[in-house]
Design a protein around this motif. Structure first.
Motif, short mmCIF file in Angstrom:
data_model
loop_
_atom_site.label_atom_id
_atom_site.label_comp_id
_atom_site.label_asym_id
_atom_site.label_seq_id
_atom_site.Cartn_x
_atom_site.Cartn_y
_atom_site.Cartn_z
N ASP A 132 0.72 -1.22 0.12
CA ASP A 132 0.12 0.07 0.15
C ASP A 132 0.81 1.32 0.08
O ASP A 132 1.54 1.61 0.95
N PRO A 133 0.84 2.20 -1.00
CA PRO A 133 1.60 3.35 -1.19
C PRO A 133 1.47 4.16 0.07
O PRO A 133 2.46 4.83 0.37
N GLU A 134 0.29 4.21 0.68
CA GLU A 134 0.13 5.10 1.83
C GLU A 134 0.47 4.70 3.04
O GLU A 134 0.76 5.38 3.89
N LEU A 135 1.12 3.38 3.08
CA LEU A 135 1.19 2.77 4.39
C LEU A 135 2.66 2.32 4.39
O LEU A 135 3.02 1.96 5.25
N CYS A 136 3.31 2.17 3.17
CA CYS A 136 4.39 1.37 3.28
C CYS A 136 5.55 2.06 3.87
O CYS A 136 6.52 1.32 4.39
N HIS A 137 5.40 3.51 4.24
CA HIS A 137 6.41 4.14 4.85
C HIS A 137 6.53 3.70 6.39
O HIS A 137 7.36 3.99 7.18
#
Length: 61
Positions: free
Chosen positions: A52-57
């Motif tokens: 998930d691009p919004e959660l990968c951090h």
């Protein structure tokens, strides 16, 4: 005044067909099954978060 106490009903038997008590084995098997399910769930969620691009951090490798 005392009242007669009722017997506690047996909900689950832990004796095998030989009549020996297998409670310890049942508990151990349940523990291992639940532990494996939790580990699998954690792995699945980590992969989902990484994808998930919004959660990968949130996941640091």
């Amino acid at each position: 005044m005392r009242t007669k106490s009722k017997e506690i009903p047996i909900i689950s038997e832990f004796t095998n067909k030989d009549g020996s008590d297998n409670l310890s084995e049942t508990i151990e098997a349940n523990y291992k099954r639940v532990k494996q399910e939790v580990l699998s769930l954690v792995d699945t969620e980590i992969e989902r978060i990484k994808a998930d691009p919004e959660l990968c951090h949130l996941i640091k490798d």
